[in-house]
Motif scaffolding. Structure first.
Motif, PDB file in Angstrom:
ATOM      1  N   PHE A   1      86.540 -15.727  58.608  1.00 47.76           N
ATOM      2  CA  PHE A   1      86.080 -15.575  57.235  1.00 47.76           C
ATOM      3  C   PHE A   1      87.236 -15.816  56.278  1.00 47.76           C
ATOM      4  CE2 PHE A   1      81.813 -13.962  57.658  1.00 47.76           C
ATOM      5  CZ  PHE A   1      81.776 -13.343  58.896  1.00 47.76           C
ATOM      6  N   CYS A   2      86.964 -16.591  55.265  1.00 44.89           N
ATOM      7  CA  CYS A   2      87.866 -16.760  54.136  1.00 44.89           C
ATOM      8  C   CYS A   2      87.448 -15.747  53.079  1.00 44.89           C
ATOM      9  CB  CYS A   2      87.698 -18.187  53.614  1.00 44.89           C
ATOM     10  SG  CYS A   2      88.520 -18.572  52.083  1.00 44.89           S
ATOM     11  N   ALA A   3      88.408 -15.150  52.386  1.00 52.04           N
ATOM     12  CA  ALA A   3      88.090 -14.189  51.336  1.00 52.04           C
ATOM     13  C   ALA A   3      89.050 -14.378  50.169  1.00 52.04           C
ATOM     14  CB  ALA A   3      88.179 -12.755  51.856  1.00 52.04           C
ATOM     15  N   ALA A   4      88.601 -13.997  48.991  1.00 55.70           N
ATOM     16  CA  ALA A   4      89.425 -14.155  47.791  1.00 55.70           C
ATOM     17  C   ALA A   4      89.227 -12.965  46.875  1.00 55.70           C
ATOM     18  CB  ALA A   4      89.047 -15.450  47.063  1.00 55.70           C
ATOM     19  N   SER A   5      90.248 -12.692  46.093  1.00 56.12           N
ATOM     20  CA  SER A   5      90.118 -11.636  45.099  1.00 56.12           C
ATOM     21  C   SER A   5      90.875 -12.018  43.839  1.00 56.12           C
ATOM     22  CB  SER A   5      90.625 -10.298  45.628  1.00 56.12           C
ATOM     23  OG  SER A   5      92.038 -10.293  45.716  1.00 56.12           O
ATOM     24  N   ALA A   6      90.438 -11.400  42.746  1.00 60.27           N
ATOM     25  CA  ALA A   6      91.120 -11.553  41.464  1.00 60.27           C
ATOM     26  C   ALA A   6      91.730 -10.206  41.180  1.00 60.27           C
ATOM     27  CB  ALA A   6      90.127 -11.949  40.378  1.00 60.27           C
ATOM     28  N   ARG A   7      93.017 -10.064  41.492  1.00 60.36           N
ATOM     29  CA  ARG A   7      93.648  -8.758  41.326  1.00 60.36           C
ATOM     30  C   ARG A   7      93.864  -8.487  39.851  1.00 60.36           C
ATOM     31  NH1 ARG A   7      98.508  -8.970  45.598  1.00 60.36           N
ATOM     32  NH2 ARG A   7      98.772 -10.998  44.641  1.00 60.36           N
ATOM     33  N   GLY A   8      93.933  -7.224  39.565  1.00 57.55           N
ATOM     34  CA  GLY A   8      94.148  -6.867  38.179  1.00 57.55           C
ATOM     35  C   GLY A   8      93.223  -5.761  37.761  1.00 57.55           C
ATOM     36  N   GLU A   9      93.347  -5.360  36.521  1.00 57.43           N
ATOM     37  CA  GLU A   9      92.613  -4.200  36.031  1.00 57.43           C
ATOM     38  C   GLU A   9      91.116  -4.364  36.225  1.00 57.43           C
ATOM     39  OE1 GLU A   9      93.779  -3.089  32.166  1.00 57.43           O
ATOM     40  OE2 GLU A   9      92.162  -1.679  31.883  1.00 57.43           O
ATOM     41  N   GLY A  10      90.514  -3.367  36.815  1.00 56.59           N
ATOM     42  CA  GLY A  10      89.061  -3.370  36.981  1.00 56.59           C
ATOM     43  C   GLY A  10      88.580  -4.005  38.256  1.00 56.59           C
ATOM     44  N   SER A  11      89.440  -4.728  38.954  1.00 60.31           N
ATOM     45  CA  SER A  11      88.948  -5.425  40.137  1.00 60.31           C
ATOM     46  C   SER A  11      89.113  -4.590  41.387  1.00 60.31           C
ATOM     47  CB  SER A  11      89.670  -6.753  40.296  1.00 60.31           C
ATOM     48  OG  SER A  11      90.984  -6.530  40.767  1.00 60.31           O
ATOM     49  N   GLN A  12      90.161  -3.781  41.413  1.00 60.88           N
ATOM     50  CA  GLN A  12      90.512  -3.034  42.611  1.00 60.88           C
ATOM     51  C   GLN A  12      90.559  -3.930  43.834  1.00 60.88           C
ATOM     52  OE1 GLN A  12      89.881   1.648  42.085  1.00 60.88           O
ATOM     53  NE2 GLN A  12      88.325   0.648  43.288  1.00 60.88           N
ATOM     54  N   GLY A  13      90.837  -5.207  43.616  1.00 57.17           N
ATOM     55  CA  GLY A  13      91.016  -6.098  44.744  1.00 57.17           C
ATOM     56  C   GLY A  13      89.768  -6.348  45.557  1.00 57.17           C
ATOM     57  N   ASN A  14      88.587  -6.203  44.963  1.00 56.35           N
ATOM     58  CA  ASN A  14      87.365  -6.448  45.725  1.00 56.35           C
ATOM     59  C   ASN A  14      87.344  -7.861  46.271  1.00 56.35           C
ATOM     60  OD1 ASN A  14      86.533  -3.895  45.097  1.00 56.35           O
ATOM     61  ND2 ASN A  14      85.147  -4.522  43.471  1.00 56.35           N
ATOM     62  N   LEU A  15      87.071  -7.984  47.560  1.00 60.31           N
ATOM     63  CA  LEU A  15      87.081  -9.267  48.221  1.00 60.31           C
ATOM     64  C   LEU A  15      85.732  -9.941  48.137  1.00 60.31           C
ATOM     65  CD1 LEU A  15      89.091  -8.412  51.468  1.00 60.31           C
ATOM     66  CD2 LEU A  15      89.928  -9.439  49.348  1.00 60.31           C
ATOM     67  N   ILE A  16      85.765 -11.245  47.863  1.00 67.00           N
ATOM     68  CA  ILE A  16      84.572 -12.091  47.921  1.00 67.00           C
ATOM     69  C   ILE A  16      84.721 -12.948  49.168  1.00 67.00           C
ATOM     70  CG2 ILE A  16      83.123 -13.752  46.721  1.00 67.00           C
ATOM     71  CD1 ILE A  16      83.476 -11.078  45.242  1.00 67.00           C
ATOM     72  N   PHE A  17      83.762 -12.852  50.065  1.00 68.62           N
ATOM     73  CA  PHE A  17      83.843 -13.525  51.351  1.00 68.62           C
ATOM     74  C   PHE A  17      83.034 -14.801  51.386  1.00 68.62           C
ATOM     75  CE2 PHE A  17      86.020 -10.821  54.447  1.00 68.62           C
ATOM     76  CZ  PHE A  17      86.121  -9.625  53.769  1.00 68.62           C
ATOM     77  N   GLY A  18      83.533 -15.767  52.171  1.00 65.49           N
ATOM     78  CA  GLY A  18      82.725 -16.912  52.547  1.00 65.49           C
ATOM     79  C   GLY A  18      81.790 -16.517  53.672  1.00 65.49           C
ATOM     80  N   LYS A  19      80.959 -17.466  54.099  1.00 61.30           N
ATOM     81  CA  LYS A  19      79.951 -17.171  55.104  1.00 61.30           C
ATOM     82  C   LYS A  19      80.503 -17.215  56.521  1.00 61.30           C
ATOM     83  CE  LYS A  19      75.088 -18.111  55.964  1.00 61.30           C
ATOM     84  NZ  LYS A  19      73.939 -18.981  55.649  1.00 61.30           N
ATOM     85  N   GLY A  20      81.709 -17.732  56.686  1.00 60.41           N
ATOM     86  CA  GLY A  20      82.325 -17.754  58.002  1.00 60.41           C
ATOM     87  C   GLY A  20      82.180 -19.085  58.716  1.00 60.41           C
TER      88      GLY A  20
END
Lengths: 111, 115
Positions: free
Chosen positions: B89-108
């Motif tokens: 799985f590939c995952a990405a996040s937009a770090r910074g205020e309000g995001s808490q690093g939530n990961l968005i995943f690809g389908k694999g």
């Protein structure tokens, strides 16, 4: 020496019931998460929580609620279970916004 | 509306050769990217990450390349081993205020490494 653990691993229950899934991490992390992997295998964030803030994915029904008795635990409570809640639920933890470490997952089946 | 896409659902590679797994993203706010490996009935295991200030990160047999202008990243595994067979799985996040690093995943992408 499990870093992120979840119980139970499998949960089979009837529609309308209320259930909880427990999560514990022994990594000393300050942020914990719940993810749902649906039938299409997408992993989607449900909640993220540290001792300052709970962020809820707006698509999550309010029947789902995270509860954190302390920094090492983030349990997931689900009220009035529906068929569509059947999925695999993963707990994860991280130190701040660094890499997240996942638990083994809980497969929930609602009949 | 997938922000992280893995367009190849599966990949088959011979043992000893290079495995290249690809990932595309659409959100220009993403600044941290990760690869996870997942075996059946287990949780995703963190493999390697890269910050948007870099274009390459290497850890043993695993190297991640980031092309920000193309909004594309790839994971190279060299040499591939049968034990590498898993879903990646590939995952990405937009770090910074309000995001808490939530990961968005690809389908694999399911990688099969044949002996």
């Amino acid at each position: 020496d499990t870093a992120v653990s979840q119980t139970p691993k499998y949960l089979v229950t009837q529609m309308g019931n209320d259930k909880s899934i427990k999560c514990e991490q022994n990594l000393g992390h300050d942020t914990m998460y719940w993810y749902k992997q649906d039938s299409k295998k997408f992993l989607k964030i449900m909640f993220s929580y540290n001792n300052k803030e709970l962020i809820i994915n707006e698509t999550v029904p309010n029947r789902f609620s995270p509860k954190s008795p302390d920094k090492a635990h983030l349990n997931l409570h689900i009220n009035s279970l529906e068929l569509g809640d059947s999925a695999v639920y993963f707990c994860a933890s991280s130190r701040g916004e660094r890499a997240q470490y996942f638990g083994p997952g809980t497969r929930l089946t609602v009949l | 509306d997938q922000q992280v896409k893995q367009n190849s659902p599966s990949l088959s590679v011979q043992e000893g050769r290079i495995s290249i797994l690809n990932c595309d993203y659409t959100n220009s706010m993403f600044d941290y990217f990760l690869w996870y490996k997942k075996y059946p009935a287990e949780g995703p295991t963190f493999l390697i990450s890269i910050s948007s200030i870099k274009d390459k990160n290497e850890d043993g047999r695993f190297t991640v390349f980031l092309n920000k202008s193309a909004k594309h990243l790839s994971l190279h595994i060299v040499p591939s081993q049968p034990g590498d067979s898993a879903v990646y799985f590939c995952a990405a996040s937009a770090r910074g205020e309000g995001s808490q690093g939530n990961l968005i995943f690809g389908k694999g992408t399911k990688l099969s490494v044949k002996p």
